[in-house]
Enzyme design. Sequence first.
Site, PDB file in Angstrom:
ATOM      1  NE  ARG A  89      11.449  -4.586  61.136  1.00 33.54           N
ATOM      2  CZ  ARG A  89      12.156  -3.600  61.679  1.00 33.54           C
ATOM      3  NH1 ARG A  89      13.467  -3.552  61.473  1.00 33.54           N
ATOM      4  NH2 ARG A  89      11.580  -2.674  62.428  1.00 33.54           N
ATOM      5  CD  GLU A 116       9.133  -7.041  66.494  1.00 35.68           C
ATOM      6  OE1 GLU A 116       8.312  -6.956  65.561  1.00 35.68           O
ATOM      7  OE2 GLU A 116      10.288  -6.559  66.429  1.00 35.68           O
ATOM      8  CD  GLU A 122       1.756  -6.281  59.977  1.00 34.03           C
ATOM      9  OE1 GLU A 122       2.856  -5.800  60.247  1.00 34.03           O
ATOM     10  OE2 GLU A 122       1.589  -7.295  59.237  1.00 34.03           O
ATOM     11  CG  ASP A 179     -27.874 -21.595  75.930  1.00 33.39           C
ATOM     12  OD1 ASP A 179     -27.154 -22.500  76.414  1.00 33.39           O
ATOM     13  OD2 ASP A 179     -28.642 -21.782  74.969  1.00 33.39           O
ATOM     14  CD  GLU A 201       3.393  -3.262  57.376  1.00 33.35           C
ATOM     15  OE1 GLU A 201       3.921  -3.621  56.314  1.00 33.35           O
ATOM     16  OE2 GLU A 201       4.061  -3.037  58.405  1.00 33.35           O
ATOM     17  NE  ARG A 250      10.075  -9.927  62.615  1.00 40.12           N
ATOM     18  CZ  ARG A 250       9.570  -8.814  62.095  1.00 40.12           C
ATOM     19  NH1 ARG A 250       9.353  -7.763  62.878  1.00 40.12           N
ATOM     20  NH2 ARG A 250       9.290  -8.740  60.804  1.00 40.12           N
ATOM     21  CG  HIS A 252       5.391  -8.216  64.353  1.00 41.90           C
ATOM     22  ND1 HIS A 252       5.814  -7.267  63.451  1.00 41.90           N
ATOM     23  CD2 HIS A 252       5.345  -9.392  63.664  1.00 41.90           C
ATOM     24  CE1 HIS A 252       6.017  -7.828  62.275  1.00 41.90           C
ATOM     25  NE2 HIS A 252       5.736  -9.115  62.375  1.00 41.90           N
ATOM     26  CD  GLU A 269       4.927  -3.956  65.387  1.00 39.66           C
ATOM     27  OE1 GLU A 269       4.846  -4.397  64.220  1.00 39.66           O
ATOM     28  OE2 GLU A 269       6.001  -3.630  65.919  1.00 39.66           O
ATOM     29  CD  GLU A 297       2.445  -2.265  61.769  1.00 40.59           C
ATOM     30  OE1 GLU A 297       3.189  -1.937  62.711  1.00 40.59           O
ATOM     31  OE2 GLU A 297       2.848  -2.912  60.779  1.00 40.59           O
TER      32      GLU A 297
END
Length: 479
Positions: A348, A368, A138, A52, A219, A370, A276, A136, A227
């Site tokens: 980073r 990557e 977390e 439904d 982490e 982030r 990430h 990744e 993580e």
Amino acid sequence: MSEINIIEKIQEQQVDFVDFWFVDIFGELHSVGIPSYSLTEDHFKNGLEKLDASSIRGFKSVNRSDMILLPDVTTFRILPPDYDDNKRKNARVFVELCEISDSAHQRYNRDSRVIATKATNELKNFGLTKAVWGPELEFFIFDKINLFPSSIGAIQSYGGSGYSIESSEAPWTRNAGRIDLKGGYYPAQPKDTLESIRKDICDDLYKYFQIKVEAQHHEVATSGQCEINLLHGETIIAADNVVTAKNLVKVKSKKNGKVATFMPKPIYGDNASAMHMHQSIWNKENNMMYDPNDKVAEISQLGRYYIGGLLDHADALCAISNPTTNSYKRLVPDFEAPVNVCWGIGNRSSAVRIPIYSRGNEKNKRVEYRVPDPTANIYLLEAALLLAGLDGIKNKKDPGDPVEENVYRLTSEQKRNYKIRSLPSTLKDALESLKSDQKFLEHVFTKDFLDTYISMKYLEHDAFAQTPTPWEIAMYSDV
């Protein structure tokens, strides 16, 4: 696996119930369980008349709500005993949602899994065969989250509300070995109180779901930030794995008398949880992001254009990659979260990072992204990132030079020189960006889906914007 084989496997494995899984447009998992003796080959071939859709947020109206659940037999897995307190043997199967038609079932355009499949089909237009993803995950595992008043429905009551978080690792406890704010990266036992739970989760992911884990650890944040890195996989498999892992984390935590949350920023003054997304695009066995002749980052021109697409559409992507009001409490400087739209090599502080642990490794060359957090619907996130990257390739969008400096420390003038802009700072800003920049998504997501998603998220933001918080009461009630 065929429809016949799966029935045989259910019988051989002595499965009592099969749970059929799907997510709504915001990524929340839903499940319906059917006794194995009631299942037939036809159910797996033509689908189950068991939905439904008016009762699932963002789906259909009550007058046209009948839908079919079409099982993907390749996703049949036995569930760990924790899912039923060892009482029964259960299995799970992911399904795709179908609308009923006269001739053949039509895939539902608001089914997230279907959207991710459609996005993957776009690869062939670029001479590509697959996209590979490495998420990744977390999250926090707390001892307890207390809400005041205790009724969820009363949280926005006229009488007010509040919350508290309990964790044996928290600096606000009196426990020996507690972890300070930003002091939780890679602590050993006994300070890391959750290593055993994380390993149990990883064991079950592999034993029951054949999901391989690259690594697990505590982490940076205090109070049980964890993580788990899932080994890379192709689009749908990787997305199914994220849904499975998030659900198992919650089930396993509850079994241990704790509570897991993928809410990005539950603790003021500490790091928040991200998701990430490592990604690469391939033509058969050739990683098309890799170029050994590029002396800077061994990244191909195709890869640079892909990065250009991610950066060009980063503001709009935030509405999908960071879809909650709490998401933007994470996207602030000095907490290892991106704030500015740029790319870098091993940097980073940038939104897009090219990992550069070693050279000459085609298999591991990747981008990557982030920005995302784990509240994102993983199917929509993969689809949106892929379409943004492909749009960059199609239109040859140059990302410019990589930024080497710590972007958090750049002055406004330096950012202008680098042509670095800021990411949206609120969910409303992100939704406005998506409204004005959605053409690159429309041919796959459909305008109907995007309009529904945006309108529902606006309601969410409006409710948040109108609700007084404990901080505001403490700050302004005596004015």
